[in-house]
Scaffold this motif. Structure first.
Motif, mmCIF file in Angstrom:
data_model
loop_
_atom_site.group_PDB
_atom_site.id
_atom_site.type_symbol
_atom_site.label_atom_id
_atom_site.label_comp_id
_atom_site.label_asym_id
_atom_site.label_seq_id
_atom_site.Cartn_x
_atom_site.Cartn_y
_atom_site.Cartn_z
ATOM 1 N N GLY A 96 0.813 -1.220 0.000
ATOM 2 C CA GLY A 96 0.000 0.000 0.000
ATOM 3 C C GLY A 96 0.838 1.257 0.000
ATOM 4 N N CYS A 97 2.071 1.171 -0.512
ATOM 5 C CA CYS A 97 2.960 2.333 -0.372
ATOM 6 C C CYS A 97 3.694 2.676 -1.657
ATOM 7 C CB CYS A 97 3.974 2.031 0.736
ATOM 8 S SG CYS A 97 5.168 3.345 0.954
ATOM 9 N N ASN A 98 3.698 3.961 -2.016
ATOM 10 C CA ASN A 98 4.491 4.446 -3.148
ATOM 11 C C ASN A 98 5.789 5.041 -2.607
ATOM 12 O OD1 ASN A 98 3.070 3.777 -5.468
ATOM 13 N ND2 ASN A 98 1.589 5.420 -5.086
ATOM 14 N N MET A 99 6.691 4.172 -2.304
ATOM 15 C CA MET A 99 7.980 4.419 -1.663
ATOM 16 C C MET A 99 8.606 5.800 -1.920
ATOM 17 S SD MET A 99 8.705 0.805 -3.317
ATOM 18 C CE MET A 99 7.862 1.392 -4.745
ATOM 19 N N CYS A 100 8.743 6.567 -0.838
ATOM 20 C CA CYS A 100 9.255 7.946 -0.982
ATOM 21 C C CYS A 100 9.574 8.506 0.399
ATOM 22 C CB CYS A 100 8.183 8.730 -1.725
ATOM 23 S SG CYS A 100 7.985 10.460 -1.387
ATOM 24 N N GLY A 101 10.331 9.604 0.432
ATOM 25 C CA GLY A 101 10.688 10.222 1.709
ATOM 26 C C GLY A 101 9.486 10.874 2.393
ATOM 27 N N GLY A 102 8.526 11.273 1.597
ATOM 28 C CA GLY A 102 7.284 11.804 2.168
ATOM 29 C C GLY A 102 7.344 13.251 2.610
ATOM 30 N N ILE A 103 8.241 14.029 1.988
ATOM 31 C CA ILE A 103 8.279 15.460 2.306
ATOM 32 C C ILE A 103 7.392 16.215 1.307
ATOM 33 C CG2 ILE A 103 9.804 17.486 2.023
ATOM 34 C CD1 ILE A 103 10.110 16.408 4.750
ATOM 35 N N ILE A 104 6.454 16.968 1.833
ATOM 36 C CA ILE A 104 5.616 17.799 0.976
ATOM 37 C C ILE A 104 6.197 19.201 1.083
ATOM 38 C CG2 ILE A 104 3.245 18.515 0.424
ATOM 39 C CD1 ILE A 104 3.721 15.435 0.541
ATOM 40 N N SER A 105 6.730 19.676 -0.035
ATOM 41 C CA SER A 105 7.530 20.903 -0.014
ATOM 42 C C SER A 105 6.700 22.118 0.412
ATOM 43 C CB SER A 105 8.144 21.161 -1.387
ATOM 44 O OG SER A 105 7.135 21.614 -2.268
ATOM 45 N N GLU A 106 7.431 23.124 0.863
ATOM 46 C CA GLU A 106 6.836 24.402 1.278
ATOM 47 C C GLU A 106 5.959 24.987 0.162
ATOM 48 O OE1 GLU A 106 10.134 26.990 1.656
ATOM 49 O OE2 GLU A 106 9.107 28.426 2.906
ATOM 50 N N THR A 107 6.506 24.989 -1.059
ATOM 51 C CA THR A 107 5.758 25.569 -2.173
ATOM 52 C C THR A 107 4.494 24.773 -2.449
ATOM 53 O OG1 THR A 107 7.880 26.136 -3.102
ATOM 54 C CG2 THR A 107 6.014 26.428 -4.544
ATOM 55 N N LEU A 108 4.609 23.446 -2.404
ATOM 56 C CA LEU A 108 3.425 22.637 -2.700
ATOM 57 C C LEU A 108 2.357 22.824 -1.621
ATOM 58 C CD1 LEU A 108 2.018 20.644 -4.542
ATOM 59 C CD2 LEU A 108 3.100 18.774 -3.313
ATOM 60 N N VAL A 109 2.774 22.864 -0.350
ATOM 61 C CA VAL A 109 1.804 23.092 0.737
ATOM 62 C C VAL A 109 1.053 24.395 0.469
ATOM 63 C CG1 VAL A 109 1.627 23.721 3.188
ATOM 64 C CG2 VAL A 109 2.994 21.745 2.516
ATOM 65 N N GLN A 110 1.794 25.430 0.071
ATOM 66 C CA GLN A 110 1.184 26.740 -0.161
ATOM 67 C C GLN A 110 0.280 26.733 -1.395
ATOM 68 O OE1 GLN A 110 3.870 30.075 -0.027
ATOM 69 N NE2 GLN A 110 4.848 29.385 1.831
ATOM 70 N N MET A 111 0.734 26.076 -2.463
ATOM 71 C CA MET A 111 -0.081 26.073 -3.687
ATOM 72 C C MET A 111 -1.350 25.250 -3.488
ATOM 73 S SD MET A 111 1.400 28.151 -5.485
ATOM 74 C CE MET A 111 2.251 28.881 -4.113
ATOM 75 N N LEU A 112 -1.228 24.142 -2.763
ATOM 76 C CA LEU A 112 -2.427 23.333 -2.512
ATOM 77 C C LEU A 112 -3.427 24.124 -1.678
ATOM 78 C CD1 LEU A 112 -1.031 19.722 -1.935
ATOM 79 C CD2 LEU A 112 -2.079 20.681 -3.972
ATOM 80 N N ALA A 113 -2.916 24.872 -0.697
ATOM 81 C CA ALA A 113 -3.811 25.693 0.126
ATOM 82 C C ALA A 113 -4.521 26.713 -0.774
ATOM 83 C CB ALA A 113 -3.029 26.393 1.230
ATOM 84 N N THR A 114 -3.790 27.276 -1.728
ATOM 85 C CA THR A 114 -4.389 28.242 -2.652
ATOM 86 C C THR A 114 -5.481 27.573 -3.503
ATOM 87 O OG1 THR A 114 -2.215 29.268 -2.772
ATOM 88 C CG2 THR A 114 -3.822 30.032 -4.367
ATOM 89 N N GLU A 115 -5.251 26.303 -3.833
ATOM 90 C CA GLU A 115 -6.246 25.561 -4.630
ATOM 91 C C GLU A 115 -7.434 25.134 -3.768
ATOM 92 O OE1 GLU A 115 -5.873 24.876 -7.842
ATOM 93 O OE2 GLU A 115 -3.764 24.541 -8.319
ATOM 94 N N GLY A 116 -7.313 25.310 -2.436
ATOM 95 C CA GLY A 116 -8.387 24.863 -1.548
ATOM 96 C C GLY A 116 -8.181 23.448 -1.051
ATOM 97 N N ILE A 117 -6.957 22.921 -1.228
ATOM 98 C CA ILE A 117 -6.669 21.570 -0.722
ATOM 99 C C ILE A 117 -5.814 21.703 0.537
ATOM 100 C CG2 ILE A 117 -5.577 19.343 -1.229
ATOM 101 C CD1 ILE A 117 -6.135 19.867 -4.201
ATOM 102 N N GLU A 118 -6.444 21.489 1.663
ATOM 103 C CA GLU A 118 -5.705 21.582 2.927
ATOM 104 C C GLU A 118 -5.259 20.190 3.336
ATOM 105 O OE1 GLU A 118 -5.717 21.562 7.463
ATOM 106 O OE2 GLU A 118 -7.716 21.841 6.616
ATOM 107 N N LEU A 119 -4.000 20.069 3.730
ATOM 108 C CA LEU A 119 -3.504 18.767 4.179
ATOM 109 C C LEU A 119 -3.762 18.671 5.684
ATOM 110 C CD1 LEU A 119 -0.130 18.720 2.193
ATOM 111 C CD2 LEU A 119 -2.323 17.723 1.529
ATOM 112 N N PRO A 120 -4.704 17.828 6.100
ATOM 113 C CA PRO A 120 -5.096 17.816 7.513
ATOM 114 C C PRO A 120 -4.095 17.076 8.401
ATOM 115 C CG PRO A 120 -6.383 16.229 6.294
ATOM 116 C CD PRO A 120 -5.491 16.894 5.290
#
Ligand SMILES: Cc1cc2nc3c(=O)[nH]c(=O)nc-3n(C[C@H](O)[C@H](O)[C@H](O)COP(=O)(O)OP(=O)(O)OC[C@H]3O[C@@H](n4cnc5c(N)ncnc54)[C@H](O)[C@@H]3O)c2cc1C
Lengths: 450, 124
Positions: free
Chosen positions: A57-81
Motif C-alpha cells: 500500500g505504499c508508493n515508496m518515498c521520503g514523504g516530504i511535501i515541499s513548502e511551495t506545494l503546501v502553499q499552492m495546494l492551500a491556494t487551490e483549496g486543498i488543505e492537508l489535515p
C-alpha cells in the motif's frame, strides 16, 4: 491554434495510476470541466490499496511535501489535515563531519509536511495517520472520479482510441488516456512497440528504511526538523532522516546502495548523534529500494495520450510530488481548455515540462558543485561557518542559508538558487569563510539550541 | 497543536495583520476564525469575520500597497502564510491557480453589494 480533437460531454478518460500525479490530474480535470460546464467520466486505475500497511500500500518515498506545494495546494483549496500530515516541519538541519547547522522557516512556521505515502510501515497495527496517496485519491473520488482497483496489464489502440485492460475486467475504450504510473511500473514497457516516440525516463536506485522510535523519541531527538547529511562516505551522494509521527524515515541516494553502505551511514558518528545513544537499527525494519527519477521521458504525449508525474517529466532530486502536481495541472488545463491532440500538448503542456527540464540541467550542475564541496573539508567548514553566522544574527542577509534552504527543500527553482550565488555579498562572504575554513578547527560546530 | 498541524497558531486577540503595515504574504485559515477591522477612525469597524477555508491579506499581494485592514484572531486560530513571490511566480506559470482567489474575491464583492443595499435602504 488549438486542434479539433477535443473532449465533449460524456467523454471518457482513463487515468492509469492513482499516485499524486493521477489523483491531482483527475481532481483538476474534473473541477476545470465543471467550471466550463463539461461533463466528463474519469476512471482511475490503481493497483495498490493505500489502507494496507507495508509495501503493498505504499508508493515508496521520503514523504516530504515541499513548502511551495503546501502553499499552492492551500491556494487551490486543498488543505492537508493533521490526520494525514504526521509532522509539520519548520527547519532543516544540515549535518557534516565538521558540524551541524539549523536553517529555520520564516517566523518558525510549519510550512513543510512529512507524510507516509501509504498507511504506514509493515507491521503497523494501530494506524494513527492516513495515507497521503489515499487522501489525494479520496479527493479525486469526491470530485466524481471512479476508482478501479487493479493492475492495468494491457493497453492497445482501437479505431485511434486507447483501450485499457486489467486481469479481471473487460477491456474498456476511452477517449483519452493519462499515464501516471511513476517510474517503478512495468506498464511503461507497453509503449515501447507503439511507435509513439515515447521513451521512459532515466532513473537510479535509492534506499528507504522506516525505523520505529515512538512519538516521544521522534519529538525529542529529531523534533520538527528534516535532517540532511553531506558526508564523505564512499558511494554515498546524499542522505536524509525525516521525522514522522512514530517513525524516522531514512532516505539514501548513492551508487549501488547495499547493506554495507547503509551500515556505514547509520554507524557514522554524525548520524549516531541524531538518534538516542542506545539506539540500534532494527534489522526487520520496513525498507525498499525504489527507483528515483533522473532524466525526463522523451515525447511524453501523443494524440489522446499524456504522461504525467514521474513517468513523464519531473524535477531532479527534489519535490517530485510538487512536480507531479505541476505536470498534472498543466495536462488537465491542456485537456479542458485546448484539446487532446499531439500539437495541443506540445504547445501547452510541454511549456511546463520544458521549464522543469531546463531547470534540472542547472540543478545537475549545482549538485556537481555540492559534490566537490562535500569532498573538501575546508569548504565544508567554510559553508557551515557562513550559515551558522547568518543564523545567529537576526535581520542579517541570510544568503547561504537561503541557497541551502532552496536546494534541500525544493522551494524554489534551481535557477533562483543559481542566481542567488552571484550576489556580491554571497561571493564575498563565501570567500571570507572559505579562507577561514582553511585553518583547522578543534571541534565540530554543534547545533545552536533555541 | 497536533504534530502534523501545518501553519502557525495565533492566540485569541493576537494581531495577525496590522493595518498600514506592508506585507509580502497572504494567509489561509486552516482552523478557527478571525475578524477583519478597519482602524482608521477612533472606533474600529468590524468589516467581516472569516472562517476555515477563507483567506485574507491577498490585497497586499496584488496591489503592493500597505495592509488595508487589521486582522485579529477570534479564539485560537491556525493559519498558513502564502508568500507573494511564490504565488505570483506560480500564477504567471499557471493562471488557473488564481481561479479560487477570484472566486472568493467575487463572492466578497457580492456580499459587499448586499451590505451596501441594506445600508442605503436603512438610511432612506
Ligand atoms: C528515495 C526517494 C525519496 C523521495 N522523496 C520525496 C520527497 O520527500 N518528496 C517528494 O516530493 N518527492 C519525493 N520523491 C519523489 C516522489 O516519490 C515521486 O516524484 C512521486 O511519487 C511521483 O508521483 P507519481 O504519481 O508520478 O508516481 P507514483 O507515486 O509512483 O505513483 C504511481 C501509481 O501508479 C500505480 N500504478 C503503476 N502501474 C500501474 C498499473 N499498471 N496499473 C494500475 N496502477 C499502476 C502505482 O501503484 C502508483 O500508485 C522521492 C523518490 C524516491 C525514490
Amino acid at each position: 491554434m488549438s486542434s479539433d480533437l477535443k473532449l465533449s460531454d460524456g467523454s471518457r478518460i482513463a487515468v492509469i495510476g492513482g499516485g499524486p500525479a493521477g489523483s491531482f490530474f483527475s481532481n483538476f480535470v474534473l473541477s476545470m470541466a465543471e467550471r466550463m460546464g463539461l461533463e466528463l467520466v474519469v476512471d482511475i486505475y490503481e493497483s495498490r490499496d493505500f489502507s494496507i500497511p507495508g509495501p503493498p500500500g505504499c508508493n515508496m518515498c521520503g514523504g516530504i511535501i515541499s513548502e511551495t506545494l503546501v502553499q499552492m495546494l492551500a491556494t487551490e483549496g486543498i488543505e492537508l489535515p493533521p490526520v494525514v500530515v504526521q509532522r509539520g516541519v519548520d527547519s532543516y538541519l544540515l549535518h557534516m563531519d565538521v558540524g551541524s547547522v539549523r536553517i529555520d522557516t520564516p517566523h518558525h512556521e510549519k510550512r513543510i509536511g512529512a507524510v507516509h505515502r501509504g498507511a504506514g510501515p509493515k507491521g503497523l497495527t494501530d494506524a494513527k495517520w492516513l495515507s497521503f496517496d489515499g487522501f489525494l485519491l479520496s479527493l479525486a473520488h469526491d470530485k466524481g472520479a471512479q476508482i478501479v482497483q487493479g493492475r492495468v496489464d494491457d493497453i492497445t489502440w482501437t479505431d485511434g482510441r486507447p483501450q485499457v485492460k486489467t486481469k479481471k475486467g473487460e477491456p474498456q475504450t476511452y477517449d483519452f488516456l493519462a499515464m501516471a504510473t511513476g517510474v517503478n511500473s512495468a506498464a511503461l514497457k507497453l509503449f515501447e512497440d507503439m511507435d509513439l516516440g515515447y521513451i521512459p525516463p532515466k532513473s537510479t536506485k535509492t534506499f528507504i528504511c522506516e525505523y520505529y522510535l515512538g512519538e516521544e523519541t521522534v519529538e525529542k531527538y529529531l523534533g520538527s526538523s528534516m535532517h540532511t547529511f553531506l558526508l564523505k562516505i564512499p558511494r554515498l551522494e546524499f542522505a536524509a532522516i525525516i521525522p514522522k509521527g512514530e517513525y524516522a524515515t531514512v532516505c539514501m541516494l548513492g551508487k549501488k546502495i547495499d547493506k554495507e553502505l547503509v551500515d556505514a551511514f547509520l554507524n557514522s558518528p554524525v548520524v549516531k548523534q541524531v538518534f538516542p545513544a542506545d539506539w540500534e537499527p532494527q534489522e526487520q525494519a520496513c525498507h525498499c529500494s525504489p527507483k528515483m527519477y533522473l532524466q525526463g521521458a522523451k515525447q511524453p504525449f501523443a494524440d489522446r495520450l499524456v504522461f504525467i508525474g514521474d513517468c513523464g517529466i519531473s524535477r531532479l532530486y527534489k519535490d517530485g510530488i510538487g512536480a507531479a502536481y505541476r505536470t498534472a495541472k498543466a495536462a488537465a488545463t491542456s485537456v479542458v481548455f485546448e484539446g487532446i491532440a499531439k500539437q495541443d500538448f506540445q504547445k501547452h503542456f510541454m511549456v511546463a515540462c520544458n521549464r522543469m527540464e531546463t531547470d534540472n540541467k542547472l540543478g545537475a550542475f549545482i549538485f556537481k558543485v555540492v559534490h566537490i564541496i562535500q569532498q573538501m573539508r575546508f569548504s565544508r567548514r567554510g559553508i557551515l561557518r557562513m550559515v551558522a553566522k547568518e543564523q545567529k544574527k537576526e535581520g542579517k542577509r541570510r544568503l547561504m542559508s537561503l541557497v541551502l534552504w532552496d536546494m534541500f527543500t525544493g522551494s524554489a527553482p534551481y535557477r533562483e538558487v543559481f542566481i542567488r550565488t552571484f550576489h556580491p555579498y554571497f561571493i564575498g562572504g563565501l570567500i571570507k569563510n572559505l579562507v577561514i575554513g582553511i585553518w583547522p578547527a578543534k571541534k565540530r560546530i554543534p547545533v545552536e539550541e533555541e | 497543536m497536533a504534530t502534523g498541524a501545518l501553519g502557525k497558531i495565533y492566540s485569541d486577540g493576537e494581531v495577525i495583520v496590522q493595518q498600514g503595515k506592508s506585507g509580502d504574504c497572504m494567509y489561509e485559515i486552516l482552523e478557527g476564525k478571525v475578524e477583519v477591522l478597519e482602524e482608521s477612525s477612533e472606533h474600529p469597524l468590524r468589516l467581516a469575520v472569516l472562517h476555515k477555508g477563507d483567506f485574507f491579506g491577498e490585497m497586499a499581494i496584488f496591489e503592493r500597497e500597505a495592509r488595508s485592514a487589521t486582522v485579529r484572531a477570534l479564539g485560537d486560530v491556525r493559519a498558513l502564510t502564502i508568500d507573494r513571490k511564490n504565488l505570483l511566480r506560480r500564477i504567471s506559470e499557471d493562471p488557473s491557480l488564481a481561479f479560487r482567489i477570484l472566486e472568493k474575491m467575487s463572492h466578497r464583492i457580492r456580499e459587499l453589494n448586499k451590505k451596501l443595499v441594506q445600508t442605503q435602504s436603512k438610511s432612506n
